[in-house]
Design a protein around this motif. Structure first.
Motif, short mmCIF file in Angstrom:
data_model
loop_
_atom_site.label_atom_id
_atom_site.label_comp_id
_atom_site.label_asym_id
_atom_site.label_seq_id
_atom_site.Cartn_x
_atom_site.Cartn_y
_atom_site.Cartn_z
N UNK A 142 0.83 -1.71 -0.12
CA UNK A 142 0.09 -0.67 0.13
C UNK A 142 0.97 1.38 -0.36
N UNK A 143 0.61 2.44 -0.36
CA UNK A 143 1.14 3.54 -1.29
C UNK A 143 0.45 4.59 -0.77
N UNK A 144 0.00 4.97 -0.28
CA UNK A 144 -0.90 6.56 0.22
C UNK A 144 -0.22 7.80 0.36
N UNK A 145 -0.96 8.97 0.02
CA UNK A 145 -0.64 10.53 0.04
C UNK A 145 -1.09 10.73 1.44
N UNK A 146 -0.73 10.25 2.15
CA UNK A 146 -1.32 11.46 3.67
C UNK A 146 -1.17 12.81 3.54
N UNK A 186 -6.97 6.13 -1.10
CA UNK A 186 -6.34 6.22 -2.09
C UNK A 186 -4.87 5.14 -2.59
N UNK A 187 -5.20 3.89 -3.31
CA UNK A 187 -4.29 2.96 -2.64
C UNK A 187 -3.32 3.80 -3.76
N UNK A 188 -2.13 4.04 -3.56
CA UNK A 188 -1.26 4.54 -4.83
C UNK A 188 -0.46 3.52 -5.34
N UNK A 189 -0.29 1.72 -4.48
CA UNK A 189 0.64 1.02 -4.99
C UNK A 189 0.51 0.81 -6.27
N UNK A 190 -0.15 0.84 -7.18
CA UNK A 190 0.29 -0.18 -9.22
C UNK A 190 0.02 1.27 -9.29
N UNK A 191 0.13 3.03 -9.23
CA UNK A 191 -0.32 3.88 -9.71
C UNK A 191 1.48 3.79 -9.97
N UNK A 192 1.74 3.83 -11.59
CA UNK A 192 3.45 4.06 -12.68
C UNK A 192 3.15 5.27 -11.84
N UNK A 193 2.74 6.51 -12.14
CA UNK A 193 3.44 7.98 -11.39
C UNK A 193 4.06 7.57 -9.67
N UNK A 194 3.58 6.62 -9.13
CA UNK A 194 4.15 6.63 -7.89
C UNK A 194 5.04 6.02 -8.27
N UNK A 195 5.94 4.97 -8.95
CA UNK A 195 6.30 4.53 -9.14
C UNK A 195 8.06 4.56 -8.12
N UNK A 196 8.44 5.65 -8.47
CA UNK A 196 9.99 5.92 -7.67
C UNK A 196 9.50 6.52 -6.56
N UNK A 197 8.27 6.62 -6.11
CA UNK A 197 8.19 7.24 -4.57
C UNK A 197 8.35 5.65 -3.58
#
Length: 561
Positions: free
Chosen positions: A419-423, A431-442
């Motif tokens: 899971x990746x969240x912009x807190x 909104x889990x961003x883990x599979x969003x390619x825009x946030x791959x580097x993060x």
């Protein structure tokens, strides 16, 4: 990284992750008074964090004279593992204190009978007994170090460390504990624990007057908008107003004693809020806490510095001018040993009451990344204690009737591996961003930080709990601290007495008395033994010892002839 690989790493590295340091802290150069005002189960739902729902004039006044921390985090979203991190400066997963709750050590006195039969099982389905965690032999509760450099330490009155605190930790550890009981001019470290905001007060305070209007409370989108929800949320805010009154009375005592201006004051909560999707959560709602410090320099304003609860022990030792043992995993953020600010803080989630799971998290100032070792398990945990919260029972009923909307239902769905969240922009983790390619580097950066943490810190949560208990308590029986041995050498003023025990890591306590009729217990004024002591002929010395997690010795009495 898969759970089985972590298990292999833990087994290979179990005994070599943390370096020991057995040095006695040096005498403090500066010894300010330090007061901790600790509340339970609140998120930063206070005016100085932008939420004006509860009226808190006393906390508001303190905040105007304090440095407010916007990024302070508990290590675990529940009290006992969190408090073990606070009092030791060590991650619960390193100590073996990560499972909530191990035994009956909510206070460090009274009944310590540990049950062999419980309704708890570990990840392998094996039964879990009640126990006191046996932590590494070189780890102490940090107030003991303060006592060794002259501090009066008092705790009023909750401990809840997952083990019974030895009598060497606190000068006073009961309902009468107060800085007013110290010797004249003695510096103090005093802790006051307020439980008025605890989860249980949502239902236990139900008959008290409601001071916050349920119709006006902010309601997160993941809650059902019902009378029951609004009543529970309003009760939480009303309890915060009661907390403010208690804090006001304590600060008034400090001012009356003429100590306010020369006392460093910390205010914080032991973890996040008491409501569903808050307490026990590894996300921001469970770990993010209100935190402020009034120092002696008049520092005011806000800071976005990341602070973890493992940082509290080294910070207090730093403020006291005492040496910080090398084994501590936290970093001082104030005082002489103020260290480089953190880039990340870490959170863990294991067993909560009767439900076992395992997740690990890393935070920076904007993002949260989580690894779920068992993604097939739900985020919601059917914990019987929490079912006493009326809105929780209602939520379950609405779930079973398919009356929760898509956002409200997410808690009852299986997790994802990552899971990746912009807190900052999504504090409610919708909104889990883990599979969003825009946030791959993060995601890669955060994952690297978390894997490095998991690889460099012993994680006893990787062991099935019953196996861990058997390592701590061989054959599931509590080990016992070996008796205190005494040797005496004649001097011109009596005798110099040396105390020792064969149990490695045990703390030794003693009392010198002129009588053989002392009636001693855990609340007696025990002294910490750190070096040979002078005792006059004819006096009596009473001794006891305890290694954390072990049963303490019987109290021994010796007359110095």
């Amino acid at each position: 990284m898969k759970p089985i690989l972590f298990s292999l790493l833990v087994i290979l590295n179990l005994s070599c992750k943390v370096e020991q340091d057995k040095k006695t802290p040096k005498i403090a150069k500066q010894q300010p008074n330090i007061l901790w005002i600790v509340c339970e189960d609140i998120s930063p739902t206070l005016s100085f964090y932008g939420d004006n729902t509860a009226k808190t004039p006393h906390l508001d006044a303190l905040s105007k004279e304090s440095l407010i921390y916007d990024n302070a985090y508990a290590v675990v979203g529940v009290c006992a593992p969190s408090r073990s991190a606070i009092v030791t400066g060590m991650y619960p997963t390193t100590l073996g204190t990560m499972h909530m709750r191990t035994g009956k050590d909510i206070q460090s006195w009274g009944n310590r009978n540990y049950k062999k039969e419980t309704n708890v099982v570990d990840l392998e389905g094996k039964s879990v007994i009640e126990y006191a965690a046996v932590i590494p032999e070189y780890v102490k509760c940090f107030p003991e170090y303060l006592r060794e450099v002259g501090y009066f330490t008092s705790n009023h009155q909750k401990t809840d460390y997952q083990f019974a605190a030895p009598v060497t930790v606190w000068n006073q550890n009961n309902a009468q504990a107060h800085w007013r009981n110290r010797a004249n001019g003695q510096p103090f470290f005093s802790v006051f624990n307020f439980d008025i905001t605890h989860e249980s007060k949502i239902w236990k305070n139900s008959k008290l007057p409601m001071t916050v209007n349920p119709d006006s409370v902010p309601l997160p989108s993941y809650y059902q908008d019902t009378k029951t929800s609004r009543t529970d949320v309003a009760r939480n805010y009303s309890n915060i107003e009661l907390l403010d009154e208690q804090v006001g009375k304590l600060i008034a005592q400090l001012k009356k004693d003429g100590l306010y201006d020369n006392t460093i004051i910390f205010f914080y909560s032991d973890h996040g809020g008491p409501l569903p999707r808050q307490k026990r959560d590894i996300h921001k709602s469970g770990l993010h806490v209100p935190f402020m410090v009034k120092d002696l320099k008049g520092t005011k304003g806000r800071t976005d510095r990341l602070v973890s609860f493992v940082d509290l022990a080294p910070t207090i030792l730093s403020l006291a001018g005492a040496e910080i043992p090398d084994y501590l995993q936290g970093k001082a953020f104030m005082g002489e040993k103020d260290s480089q600010p953190r880039d990340y803080v870490f959170g863990t989630s294991d067993r909560f009451d009767e439900i076992t799971d395992r997740s690990r998290a890393v935070y920076d100032k904007q993002y949260l990344y989580v690894i779920n070792d068992f993604p097939e398990k739900l985020w919601y945990k059917d914990i019987s204690y929490r079912l006493q919260v009326p809105m929780m029972k209602e939520m379950i009923q609405l779930r079973d009737e398919n009356k929760l909307n898509a956002v409200q239902s997410t808690w009852f769905q299986p997790k994802q591996d990552e899971e990746l969240f912009d807190i900052k922009n999504d504090p409610n983790r919708l909104h889990n961003l883990a599979d969003n390619p825009k946030f791959a580097d993060v995601k890669n950066r955060m994952r690297t930080a978390l894997l490095k943490f998991r690889d460099s810190h012993t994680d006893l949560g990787m062991l099935p709990e019953s196996q861990l208990i058997n390592k701590m308590w061989p054959n599931f029986e509590q080990p016992v601290t070996q008796s205190v041995m005494l040797s005496a050498v004649e001097t011109s003023q009596g005798k110099t007495v040396t105390l020792s025990t064969k149990t490695k890591g045990a703390s030794i306590a003693y009392i010198i008395s002129d009588t053989s009729e002392e009636k001693l217990d855990f609340n007696s004024p025990w002294q910490v033994y750190s070096k040979p002591i002078n005792v006059k002929q004819g006096q009596y010395i009473y001794t006891m010892a305890q290694r954390i997690g072990y049963k303490e010795t019987e109290i021994s009495k010796t007359k110095i002839e």
